[in-house]
Design a protein around this motif. Structure first.
Motif, short mmCIF file in Angstrom:
data_model
loop_
_atom_site.label_atom_id
_atom_site.label_comp_id
_atom_site.label_asym_id
_atom_site.label_seq_id
_atom_site.Cartn_x
_atom_site.Cartn_y
_atom_site.Cartn_z
N LYS A 1 -7.72 3.92 5.24
CA LYS A 1 -8.24 4.04 4.11
C LYS A 1 -9.56 4.77 3.70
CE LYS A 1 -11.23 0.60 3.47
NZ LYS A 1 -11.79 -0.74 2.61
N ASP B 1 -10.54 -4.52 5.69
CA ASP B 1 -12.05 -3.41 6.24
C ASP B 1 -11.69 -3.63 8.42
OD1 ASP B 1 -12.43 -3.06 4.23
OD2 ASP B 1 -14.14 -5.05 3.62
N GLY C 1 0.29 -1.16 0.33
CA GLY C 1 0.36 0.09 -0.06
C GLY C 1 0.92 1.34 0.30
N ARG D 1 -6.54 4.09 -5.65
CA ARG D 1 -7.64 2.54 -5.95
C ARG D 1 -6.72 1.32 -5.89
NH1 ARG D 1 -12.74 4.46 -6.36
NH2 ARG D 1 -12.87 6.80 -7.40
N SER D 2 -6.08 1.00 -6.30
CA SER D 2 -5.05 0.00 -6.35
C SER D 2 -4.18 -0.11 -5.07
CB SER D 2 -3.90 -0.01 -7.34
OG SER D 2 -4.53 0.01 -8.45
N SER D 3 -4.30 1.02 -4.19
CA SER D 3 -3.55 1.07 -2.91
C SER D 3 -4.57 0.54 -1.75
CB SER D 3 -2.87 1.85 -2.55
OG SER D 3 -2.34 2.18 -0.94
N LEU D 4 -6.28 0.96 -2.08
CA LEU D 4 -7.09 0.65 -0.83
C LEU D 4 -7.56 -0.01 -1.47
CD1 LEU D 4 -9.14 2.36 0.27
CD2 LEU D 4 -10.69 3.22 -1.81
N THR D 5 -7.66 -1.16 -2.15
CA THR D 5 -7.59 -2.19 -2.40
C THR D 5 -6.48 -3.57 -1.77
OG1 THR D 5 -6.62 -3.26 -4.70
CG2 THR D 5 -8.46 -2.53 -3.87
N SER D 6 -5.71 -2.98 -1.05
CA SER D 6 -4.50 -3.57 -0.61
C SER D 6 -4.09 -3.94 0.81
CB SER D 6 -3.42 -2.92 -0.57
OG SER D 6 -2.67 -1.89 0.37
N GLU E 1 -5.80 5.84 -10.87
CA GLU E 1 -5.50 4.38 -10.67
C GLU E 1 -4.72 4.00 -9.39
OE1 GLU E 1 -4.57 3.26 -14.18
OE2 GLU E 1 -6.22 4.54 -15.33
#
Length: 1620
Positions: A1202, A1194, A1136, A1186-1191, A1183
Motif C-alpha cells: 500500500k 489492511d 491489483g 486508487r482502484s488498485s489501492l482498494t484491492s 484513478e
C-alpha cells in the motif's frame, strides 16, 4: 719351487691339499646342513681368489708354500712356460689334466662365492687383490705380455658386449659385475678345455666344457634381458659354442656303441647348430696392451676359434645343412622309438597316473624337425619353398599332436593329483616331478614354444599371400585347422575344471561358469606368477588369433567357398579371453602387492596393459561374430563401438564388424541402439580403416545400406539415403553374376532398399496424390513381389558375419513386415482402410503362426478402431483384442503385444487389466515406451514407480525417453533439483521415442486416443526444459529451449503456456518486441490464458514505449502505451497488479511531448488544448492507482504494498502539477496558479501518507522532496538526504540535491554531490547538473571582467551535455548542447579562414538539429526556445544554395517563428525568468571580442564621406548605415549615430522579413549579427541620452540573435548595476 724340481708325487700331494682346502670347503659352505670334519674356516671370495692364483702358479711349475709371498712368486713366474707346454717334464697326462681340472673347479668355486657376495651387496668386494702388492706383478706382466696374469691380476672393466668398446667403467656398475663373472667363467672354461685336449677320450671333461658354456649363456642372457618375458624365452640348452664339446661326446659314445646316448647328444648338437645367439666374450686387455684373443683362448681354449665366423653370409645355410645331416644320422633310432611309442599309447592313456618317464627325446626330435625346416625355409630359394613349406606343415602337425597328447596326459595327472592329495602332498609330488624330470619339462616347454612359433609362421605366410591375391582361403584355412585341435584340448581341460566344485554356486549363467572355470584352469596351468612362458604364449595366441582367421576366411575372393560357422569355437575364445583378462588383473595385483611398488609409465605396466588391450580386442571381435540376433550383445557392442570411435582408436577390422553389428538392418530395425545420427556417421567413418583385406561385394553392399539407413535417422539427409539405396539396387543388378550363389541375399537386399525408398517417398508424398500414383505404393509393391515369392533355401551361404539360418528367416519376416506396414500406412494415408485391413488379414492367413503378422494386424486394427474412427464398434474393437492376444500367445517374449493390450484395456475402462498388461510388457522390456507411458498415466501416485523408472533409465535404451522425462519432471517439481532435471530431460530428448516418435512404427500408440490431438511430447519436454533453465538463471538456454518447443509442435499448435513462458524470459533479457509478438499470438487464440497474455503484452509494450521515447520515437512510444492500456482495460482480471500497471501506463503520458496528444484528424491544434488532453490522460493514472489501492486489505503484510501504491499516486499528482506549471506560459511566475499549488500540496500529502505506512520507502522521501522543493527547500533537502540514508544507491535523490544546490549557487556543495553520484550511477541528470555548474562558473568569470576564460567553461558545459545524451537523450540536454554549441561556433566564425568557416557552418547546423529535437521531445512550452529555433531556421535557409528546392521553405518557416521577435509584444520579458530562459541567458553570456567581428563583404572605408557616398548609391543597405553609425560614435556625433543606427535596425528587420528575392535581384546577406549589433547600439545610444535605466528587452533580443554580442552583454550588466 721350480718346475724342474716338481715331481709327480709332489704335484699329486699338492693337488690333494688344494682339493681339501678349496673344493671340499666350498661344498661345505654351500651345504651347511651336511656334517663336516674340516677345521678350516669357511671359504671366502678372497680365499677362492688365492686358490685360483696358486693353481695358475702350479700350472707354471711353482708350488706356493707361504701365501704371504704369493705376489712375489707371481712376479717371478711371469713369462714361465706352462707345464703342459714343457715337453721335458715327465709328468703323466692324467695328472696334468687333473691339475687343469682342479684349476677350473677352483675358479668355478670363486665364481659361485662371488655370486653369493654380489647378491647380498649388489657389488663386488673391492679388496680382492691389494693394489699395493700387485703393482709390480702387473707391470712385469705388461712388459712380458703375459695375458693370463694380466687377466688374473686386474679386474675386467668392460662388459661382455660385442658392441661395447668402453673399458673404463667402474667395477660397481651392474654391467661391469656381469663382465667380471663372464671373465671368471672364461678362465675356468680355458682350464677345462686344456684338460680335455690332454685327455680327449674322457667324457666328463667335455661335459664340463658344455656345462660352462651353458652357464655363460645364462649369464649373458640375464644381463641383456630387460623383462621376465625375455628370460623365459631362453629354452635352449645347447649354446652354439658348445658344439665341439658335444661332437666329442658323440664321438666317444659311438666308440662305446652307445647308440641311445649318441642319438640324444645329436639332438643337442642340432640345437647348438640352430642356436644363433652368440655369447659375448671379454678379451684380455690393459691400458697399454689389448689382445684380440678372448680370455678363454688365453687360458688354453684353442677349439672355439675353429667355429665358423659370424661374418659369413651363408652361415645360416651352413648350420641348417649341418643340422639336417645330424638329424639324418639319428633318424633311424627315433623312428623306431616313435613306432614303439605308438604301440604303447593306448596302454598309457588308460592309466590314471603319469608314466615314469616322459618320452621327451622323441618330442625334442619332432620339435627339431620343425625347427630345421624353418631354418631351411629361411635360407633356401623359392624353388624349394613349396616343398619345404609342405614338409613344415606336416612336421608341425605331428609336433602339435604329440604336444596335445602329452599336455592332456600331464593335465589329467595333475588334476587327479590335486584332487586326491592334500596340499602338502601335492607340493611334495610337484617338487619331485620337477626335480626328477627337469629335462622332460624343459623339452615340453620347448615343444610349446615351437608350436607357438609354428602358428606365428603360418599366420605370416597367410598374411603375405592375402596381400598378393584375393584367393587366400587355403593358407588361412591351414592355420585354422592347425589351431582347432589345440582349442579343442583347451575346451576339454576347462570342461574338466567345471566338473570340480571350484566355481561359485551363485553363478548361474553358462558363460559366467565357463569364465570362472577358465580362470581356475589358468591358475592350475600357468600358476600365479604371471610369467609369459611358452605355454602362456601358445594359449593366448591360439585363442586371440581365431577372430583374425575367421575374418580373413569370410573375405576370400572366391564366393563359391562356404565357410563353416565357428560359433562354438568363437564363444569359447571369448570366454577364455575374459578369463585371461581377469586372471592377468589378479596376477598383476598380487605382484604389485607382493613387491610393494607402484607401476609407472615405461615399466612392466605398459606391456601388461598392451597385452590386456589386445585380448580385449580379440574378445570383442569374437563376440561380434557370434552375437547374431542377441540384442543384449548388440546393445553392448554398439556402445563399445561408439566409445571407441569417439576416441579415434584404430583396432583393425573390429570397428567394421562392430559397425555392421550396430546396424543389424539385415534382419531387424536398422541401428536399433544408435540413438544419435552423429554416432552412426562416426561409426561408418571409422569402419573402413585398417581392415587387413579388401571388403567383399556383400560387405560393400551392407556398408552402403547401413549408410543409407543411418540417414533416415533423425536429422539425416534423406536425399543421400535415396541415392545410396538406388546405388545398392544398381550394384546388385551389376554384380548379379558374381552373387548368383547368394540369390537369396540379393532378393533380401533389394526388398530392403525398396522399403527404404518407400519410407523416404512416403514422408515427401503430397495429400492430393492417389495411391496408384504414389511412388511409395510402387516401391512397396516391388518389395512385396520379391518377398512373397522368396523362400529360404535349404543351405544358406554365410554373408560376412551372418551365417545363422534363423537370421535369414528373420530377415525375410522383418522385411515383409516392414513392406506390409508401409503398404498399410499408405492405404490409410489415402483413406483406403478396408484395403489395408484386407491386406494384413491375408498376411495373417498365409502365416498363421507368425507372431509378427498377428502383431501387425492387431496394431493396425487398434489404430483404426481407436485413433482413426472415433466412434466405437464393439466387433472391430474385439477383433483388435483377439489378434493382439494371439500375438502375445505366439511369442510371449515380445513386449509390444502386451503394451498394445494395455492401450486396449485402458480405453475400455479396465484400468486394472491395463496396468497388468503394462507391467508384463515392462518385465519383458523395462524400456518399452508404450507400457511405460501407460503405467505412468494410470498411476495414482507417480512416486510409487520411481523404482520402475530407475530400472528403465539404467538400461540406456534409445526408447526410454519416457522414463528420463518422468524422472526430470519429478526432480523439477517434487525435489526442486533443476540441475538434475535438466540432465534427465536432455537425455529424454535424445531418445527416439521422444525425439522422433513418428518414425517409430508404433509411435502413434505412445499417446492414448483421448490425447492424440494434444501437443507432442517432444515439445512439452522442451517447454519443461526451458522452465528449468529459467529457474536456474540460464535465460539464453531457456529461450532456445522454448523456441525449439515451438518449432517441434508448430507455431499454430504450440501451447499457449510455451509462448507466455518464452515471452516472459525474453522480457527479462530486454527482447520486448519479440515478447510482445508472442503474447499477441496467445491473445488471438482467446483461450484460458488470455488475461495473462494481455498483462504480459502490456508490460512488454510499456518497456518498448520507454525505449522508443528515449530514441526520439514519441509517436511509436505513445501508440505502444495506448495499446497497453487497451490490454489492461480488456482483461477479465482486475487485480491489483493490472490496475497498478494501468496507472503506470497513464502516468508515463507525462513524459511525452504535448504534440502526440493532438487529434489524429486535426494534428494542428491549440497548444493549450493539447496540454489539457495530456493532463487528463495522466490524471486517469491516479484513478487506476486508487482502484488498485482498494484491492488490498489492511493486513500488516500489505502495508509495504500500500505504501508503494500511495507513492505511485503521489508521483502521479506531482506529474500533474508539473504539467500544469508548464502550461501557464502567460502567467506571472511569482503568482502561480492556486490549482498548481494545490496539486503540489496533494502530492506532498500523498507522499507523507506513504511514508507513514512505510517509513523506509526511499522513493516516497524523494518524491516528498520534489513536491516541497519550491515551497520549503530545507524540507526538500531533508527528504532527499533521508532517501539517500535509506537507499544509498538512489541516483534521483543525489541529482535532486545537486540541482537544488546549483539553483542556490552553492556550487561547491553541488559539485561534491555530483562526485558522490558518479560512484552510484551514470545518469543524464548528473551530467546536466555539471553543465549547469559550468555555465554558472562562466557567468561568474564574465562578471569579473575576464572576456576570454569563459570559453573554456562553456566548452566543458557542451561536453557535459554530450555525455548526458550518451546516457539518455534528455530534451533539456539537447537544448543545452544546442545553445552552448552555437555560442562556441559563433566565436569561431570570426576567423578569416574559409575552410574553418565552412566547418563552423556545419556545426551550426548540428546545433539547429539539436534544437529541433528538443522542441519535438519537450513536454513543456518554451517561447524563447521557439524564437531561437526560428532564428536558426532563417540562418539555415539563408546559408543554403539558392537553387535548393527546400531553401525557401526553410527560410519562410524561420520568418514565421521570428514573428515573435518583431514588436516583442508576444513574448513578455517576464518569460525570461522561466527556468529554460534563465539557462538560455547564462548560455549567451560569453565574452566576444568586438574588434574580431567579421566585416561584411561590401564593407566601406571608415571615412564618413565614403560611407555617405555609398549610402547615396545603395540607400537600402543596413550594414552601411550601421558602419556610418559607428563612425559617428567615434567622432562623438551621438544624435547622428542614433539616427543612423535606428535606420540600420529598421532596414535589417525589414530585409529579414521580406522575400528572399525581389525583382530577380538577390538581396544582401543579413545575418543575425548585423541585427543584434544594430539593436544593441540603438539601446546604448538611448541610454546615454536618458541617463536612467529602462527595459532591457532589446538587449535580450540582441543576445538571442548573437550570443557573442559584447555590447549587448555589457549593456545588461550596466542595467543590472543601475537597478541595484
Amino acid at each position: 719351487m721350480g718346475s724342474s724340481t716338481l715331481s709327480p708325487a709332489k704335484l699329486k700331494a699338492y693337488l690333494s691339499s688344494m682339493k681339501e682346502r678349496y673344493l671340499d670347503q666350498s661344498s661345505s659352505s654351500s651345504s651347511p646342513s651336511e656334517e663336516t670334519t674340516t677345521t678350516n674356516p669357511p671359504l671366502t671370495a678372497n680365499d677362492a681368489l688365492i686358490g685360483v692364483l696358486k693353481m695358475e702358479l702350479l700350472l707354471r711349475g711353482v708350488l706356493v708354500e707361504d701365501e704371504n709371498k704369493i705376489y712375489k712368486q707371481i712376479q717371478s713366474s711371469i713369462g714361465k712356460t706352462l707345464l703342459v707346454d714343457d715337453s721335458s717334464l715327465k709328468i703323466p697326462k692324467p695328472l696334468l689334466a687333473g691339475a687343469n681340472i682342479m684349476a677350473g673347479r677352483i675358479t668355478e668355486a670363486f665364481y659361485h662365492q662371488l655370486k653369493i657376495d654380489s647378491n647380498s651387496s649388489s657389488s663386488l668386494p673391492k679388496h680382492l687383490i691389494p693394489s699395493e702388492e700387485n703393482v709390480g706383478a702387473i707391470r712385469r706382466a705388461k712388459e712380458i705380455e703375459d695375458e693370463r696374469w694380466l687377466v688374473l691380476l686386474q679386474r675386467i672393466p668392460s662388459p661382455p658386449s660385442i658392441d661395447n668398446n668402453n673399458s673404463n667403467t667402474e667395477i660397481g656398475d651392474i654391467n661391469n659385475i656381469d663382465s667380471y663373472f663372464n671373465a671368471i667363467l672364461q678362465i675356468a672354461l680355458g682350464y677345462y678345455t686344456t684338460a680335455a685336449l690332454i685327455q680327449s677320450d674322457t667324457p666328463p671333461m667335455w661335459k664340463k666344457i658344455w656345462d660352462v658354456w651353458t652357464l655363460l649363456e645364462k649369464v649373458a642372457t640375464s644381463s641383456s634381458s630387460s623383462s621376465p618375458e625375455d628370460n623365459n624365452n631362453n629354452t635352449q640348452s645347447s649354446p652354439y659354442e658348445a658344439q665341439i664339446a658335444i661332437e666329442n661326446l658323440i664321438r666317444i659314445a659311438l666308440l662305446k656303441h652307445n647308440t641311445k646316448r649318441a642319438s640324444e647328444l645329436q639332438l643337442r648338437l642340432i640345437q647348438s647348430y640352430l642356436n644363433q645367439n652368440r655369447i659375448p666374450l671379454s678379451t684380455a686387455s690393459c691400458n697399454e696392451y689389448k689382445s684380440k684373443a678372448t680370455i678363454t683362448q688365453s687360458f688354453g681354449d684353442s677349439i672355439t676359434q675353429d667355429l665358423p665366423p659370424l661374418d659369413r653370409k651363408d652361415i645360416k645355410r651352413y648350420n641348417a645343412d649341418k643340422a639336417r645331416s645330424t638329424l639324418i644320422a639319428c633318424q633311424s633310432y627315433y623312428e623306431e622309438e616313435e613306432e614303439t611309442t605308438k604301440h604303447g599309447k593306448e596302454e598309457e592313456e588308460s592309466t590314471t597316473t603319469i608314466p615314469t618317464t616322459i618320452d621327451s627325446e622323441t618330442m625334442l626330435y619332432q620339435t627339431l624337425q620343425v625347427e630345421i625346416l624353418v631354418a631351411e625355409e629361411d635360407t633356401n630359394d623359392e624353388a624349394q619353398e613349396i616343398e619345404i613349406s609342405n614338409q613344415f606343415i606336416e612336421r608341425a602337425t605331428i609336433l602339435r599332436d604329440t604336444l596335445i597328447a602329452t599336455w592332456a596326459l600331464t593335465f589329467k595327472y595333475n588334476l587327479n593329483s590335486n584332487n586326491n592329495n592334500s596340499k602338502d602332498e601335492e607340493g611334495e609330488r610337484k617338487s619331485s616331478i620337477e626335480s626328477g624330470n627337469e629335462g622332460e619339462i624343459k623339452n615340453l616347454n620347448l615343444s610349446f614354444d615351437w608350436v607357438y612359433q609354428s602358428i606365428l609362421r603360418l599366420k605370416d605366410k597367410a598374411g603375405i599371400i592375402s596381400q598378393k591375391t584375393r584367393s587366400y582361403h587355403k593358407t588361412w584355412n591351414v592355420l585354422l585347422q592347425y589351431i582347432l585341435p589345440i582349442l579343442k584340448e583347451i575346451e576339454q581341460q576347462i570342461a574338466e575344471i567345471e566338473k570340480i566344485p571350484c566355481v561359485d554356486e551363485d553363478v548361474k549363467s553358462s558363460n559366467e561358469i565357463r569364465i570362472q572355470a577358465s580362470i581356475e584352469w589358468l591358475n592350475r596351468t600357468l600358476g600365479n606368477d604371471g610369467s609369459r612362458n611358452a605355454k602362456m604364449k601358445l594359449i593366448e595366441t591360439t585363442v586371440s588369433i581365431l577372430p583374425d582367421i575367421f575374418w580373413m576366411l569370410i573375405g576370400d575372393g572366391d564366393e563359391n567357398i562356404i565357410i563353416d560357422p565357428l560359433d562354438k569355437e568363437l564363444k569359447l575364445v571369448a570366454d577364455i579371453l575374459s578369463g585371461l583378462i581377469h586372471w592377468q588383473e589378479k596376477v598383476e595385483s598380487e605382484r604389485l602387492q607382493r613387491e610393494k611398488i607402484a607401476l609407472t609409465v615405461g615399466t612392466q605396466e605398459s606391456s601388461v596393459t598392451k597385452i590386456t588391450l589386445r585380448w580385449q580386442h580379440a574378445k570383442e571381435s569374437a563376440l561380434c561374430f557370434v552375437c547374431q540376433d542377441d540384442n543384449a550383445s548388440i546393445y553392448q557392442i554398439t556402445n563399445d563401438a561408439i566409445s571407441r570411435s569417439k576416441k579415434k582408436q584404430k583396432k583393425g577390422f573390429l570397428l567394421f564388424i562392430q559397425c555392421l553389428v550396430s546396424w543389424s538392418g539385415f534382419y531387424q530395425h536398422p541401428w536399433p541402439y544408435c540413438t544419435n545420427l552423429s554416432d552412426a556417421r562416426r561409426l561408418l567413418a571409422a569402419a573402413k580403416s585398417d581392415l587387413g583385406r579388401p571388403l567383399t561385394v556383400s560387405e560393400e553392399i551392407f556398408f552402403i545400406s547401413a549408410s543409407a539407413d543411418a540417414e533416415l535417422l533423425n536429422g539425416g539427409f534423406v536425399q543421400n539415403a535415396s541415392k545410396q539405396y538406388s546405388g545398392v539396387l544398381g550394384k546388385l543388378q551389376q554384380d548379379d553374376d558374381e552373387l548368383l550363389v547368394n540369390a537369396y541375399f540379393v532378393s533380401l537386399l533389394r526388398a530392403h532398399c525398396y522399403n527404404g525408398l518407400a519410407r523416404i517417398h512416403q514422408a515427401d508424398q503430397e495429400e492430393e496424390y492417389t495411391y496408384s500414383d504414389s511412388i511409395n505404393g510402387s516401391q512397396t509393391k516391388k518389395s512385396l513381389e520379391i518377398l512373397e515369392d522368396l523362400d529360404v533355401p535349404p543351405v544358406v551361404h554365410p554373408l560376412s558375419i551372418w551365417h545363422s539360418r534363423s537370421i535369414f528367416e528373420a530377415s525375410k519376416a522383418h522385411e515383409l513386415s516392414v513392406a506390409r506396414q508401409l503398404t498399410a500406412d499408405s492405404l490409410i494415408r489415402f483413406g483406403r482402410f478396408e484395403e489395408a485391413l484386407s491386406f494384413l488379414k491375408t498376411a495373417v492367413a498365409d502365416s498363421p503362426l507368425d507372431a509378427d503378422a498377428a502383431m501387425a494386424l492387431g496394431a493396425f486394427l487398434l489404430r483404426v478402431a481407436f485413433y482413426v474412427h472415433k466412434e466405437r464398434n464393439k466387433a472391430r474393437d474385439k477383433e483388435a483384442q483377439i489378434h493382439l492376444l494371439k500375438a502375445a500367445k505366439l511369442d510371449s517374449s515380445k513386449p509390444n503385444p502386451f503394451a498394445l493390450l494395455g492401450i486396449w484395456y485402458e480405453e475400455m475402462g479396465d484400468s486394472k487389466r491395463a496396468q497388468g498388461c503394462y507391467v508384463k510388457s515392462l518385465k519383458l522390456d523395462p524400456c518399452n515406451p508404450i507400457a511405460g507411458r501407460g503405467l505412468l498415466r494410470l498411476a495414482s501416485n507417480k512416486e510409487d514407480h520411481i523404482g520402475l523408472l530407475q530400472v528403465a533409465i539404467d538400461k540406456n535404451s534409445p526408447l526410454n525417453g519416457w522414463a528420463w522425462n518422468a524422472v526430470g519432471l519429478n526432480k523439477a517439481y517434487n525435489d526442486g533439483d533443476d540441475d538434475l532435471a535438466v540432465v534427465a530431460i536432455l537425455k529424454a530428448l535424445r531418445c527416439r521415442d521422444v525425439s522422433i516418435p513418428d518414425k517409430e512404427m508404433l509411435g502413434i500408440f505412445y499417446k492414448p486416443p483421448s490425447l492424440s490431438n494434444e501437443v507432442n511430447e517432444r515439445s512439452a519436454a522442451l517447454t519443461d526444459l526451458g522452465m528449468c533453465y529459467r529457474r536456474l538463471g540460464r535465460f539464453t538456454a531457456s529461450i532456445r529451449a522454448f523456441h525449439a518447443s515451438i518449432d517441434a509442435a508448430g507455431i499454430d499448435s504450440a501451447q499457449s503456456a510455451t509462448f507466455i513462458s518464452c515471452a516472459q524470459v525474453e522480457q527479462e533479457l530486454g527482447c520486448f518486441d519479440e515478447a510482445a509478438e508472442k503474447f499477441a499470438r496467445v491473445i488471438l487464440r482467446n483461450d484460458s490464458r488470455l488475461s495473462v497474455a494481455l498483462y504480459g503484452q502490456a508490460v512488454a509494450l510499456f518497456s518498448t514505449a520507454k525505449r522508443d521515447l528515449m530514441d526520439g520515437k514519441a509517436g511509436a512510444a505513445f501508440f505502444s502505451i495506448k495499446h497497453g492500456i487497451e490490454n489492461c482495460l480488456n482483461s477479465s482480471i482486475k487485480s491489483g497488479c493490472e490496475l497498478k500497471l494501468l496507472g503506470d501506463l497513464y502516468s508515463f503520458g507525462a513524459s511525452f511531448p504535448f504534440k502526440v496528444f493532438c487529434d489524429d484528424d486535426n494534428p494542428i491544434q491549440d497548444m493549450e488544448y493539447c496540454f489539457q488532453k495530456q493532463l487528463e490522460f495522466v490524471t486517469r493514472g491516479e484513478e487506476a492507482f486508487r482502484s488498485s489501492l482498494t484491492s488490498f486489505g489492511d493486513e500488516e503484510d500489505m502495508l509495504a504494498i500500500k505504501s508503494s501504491i500511495l507513492c505511485d499516486i503521489a508521483l502521479n499528482i506531482l506529474l500533474q502539477a508539473q504539467l500544469m506549471s508548464s502550461i501557464e506560459i502567460d502567467s506571472d511566475i511569482n503568482s502561480r496558479s492556486q490549482k498548481v499549488i494545490a496539486r503540489y500540496d496533494r502530492a506532498a500529502e500523498a507522499f507523507r501518507q506513504a511514508i507513514e505506512y512505510n517509513p523506509i520507502h526511499a522513493p516516497s522521501w524523494c518524491g516528498l522532496g520534489c513536491s516541497v522543493l519550491k515551497e520549503d527547500p530545507l524540507l526538500a533537502q531533508h527528504a532527499f538526504s533521508r532517501c539517500v540514508q535509506i537507499e544509498s544507491m538512489s541516483p534521483d535523490a543525489y541529482a535532486n540535491v545537486g540541482f537544488m544546490y546549483t539553483s542556490k549557487l552553492a556550487i561547491n556543495a553541488s559539485r561534491s554531490t555530483m562526485e558522490a553520484l558518479t560512484q552510484v550511477a551514470d545518469t543524464p541528470m548528473m551530467w546536466m547538473n555539471c553543465a549547469f555548474i559550468l555555465e554558472r562558473e562562466a557567468e561568474r568569470i564574465l562578471a569579473e571582467g575576464d572576456k576570454c576564460k569563459p570559453n573554456d567553461s562553456i566548452s566543458q558545459a557542451a561536453d557535459a551535455y554530450r555525455a548526458s545524451l550518451q546516457v539518455m537523450r534528455h530534451p533539456e540536454a539537447q537544448l543545452g548542447l544546442s545553445l552552448t554549441g552555437r555560442m562556441l561556433h559563433s566565436n569561431e566564425e570570426t576567423k578569416q579562414d574559409m575552410p574553418f568557416s565552412n566547418l563552423c557552418t556545419l556545426k551550426r547546423k548540428d546545433c539547429h538539429s539539436f534544437m529541433n529535437e528538443y522542441m519535438d521531445a519537450s513536454f513543456s512550452a518554451n517561447g524563447a526556445a521557439s524564437v531561437f529555433q526560428g532564428v536558426m531556421s532563417i540562418e539555415k535557409g539563408s546559408s543554403m544554395s539558392t537553387y535548393a528546392m527546400w531553401q525557401n521553405d526553410i527560410f519562410m518557416k524561420g520568418k514565421e517563428m521570428v514573428g515573435f521577435v518583431k514588436g516583442g509584444e508576444n513574448i513578455s520579458s517576464k518569460s525570461l525568468h522561466d527556468a529554460s530562459i534563465t539557462k538560455l541567458a547564462v548560455a549567451v553570456e560569453a565574452p566576444i571580442e568586438v574588434d574580431e567581428k567579421k566585416k561584411c563583404a561590401s564593407s566601406v572605408s571608415t571615412g564618413a564621406t565614403n560611407l555617405q557616398r555609398q549610402i547615396w548609391n545603395q540607400p537600402d543597405r543596413a550594414d552601411l548605415w550601421l558602419s556610418l553609425a559607428k563612425v559617428f560614435i567615434e567622432n562623438g556625433a551621438i544624435e547622428s549615430a542614433k539616427i543612423a543606427v535606428s535606420r540600420a535596425a529598421f532596414m535589417s528587420s525589414q530585409e529579414l522579413m521580406s522575400s528572399s528575392r525581389i525583382n530577380s535581384r538577390t538581396l544582401s546577406f543579413v545575418d543575425s549579427k548585423t541585427i543584434s549589433e544594430a539593436i544593441s547600439l540603438e539601446y546604448w545610444l538611448k541610454e546615454i541620452q536618458t541617463k536612467k535605466p529602462g527595459t532591457t528587452y532589446s538587449l535580450q533580443r540582441a543576445l538571442m540573435m548573437n550570443p557573442g554580442n559584447a555590447v549587448a552583454r555589457q549593456g545588461l550588466l550596466l542595467a543590472e548595476a543601475k537597478s541595484e
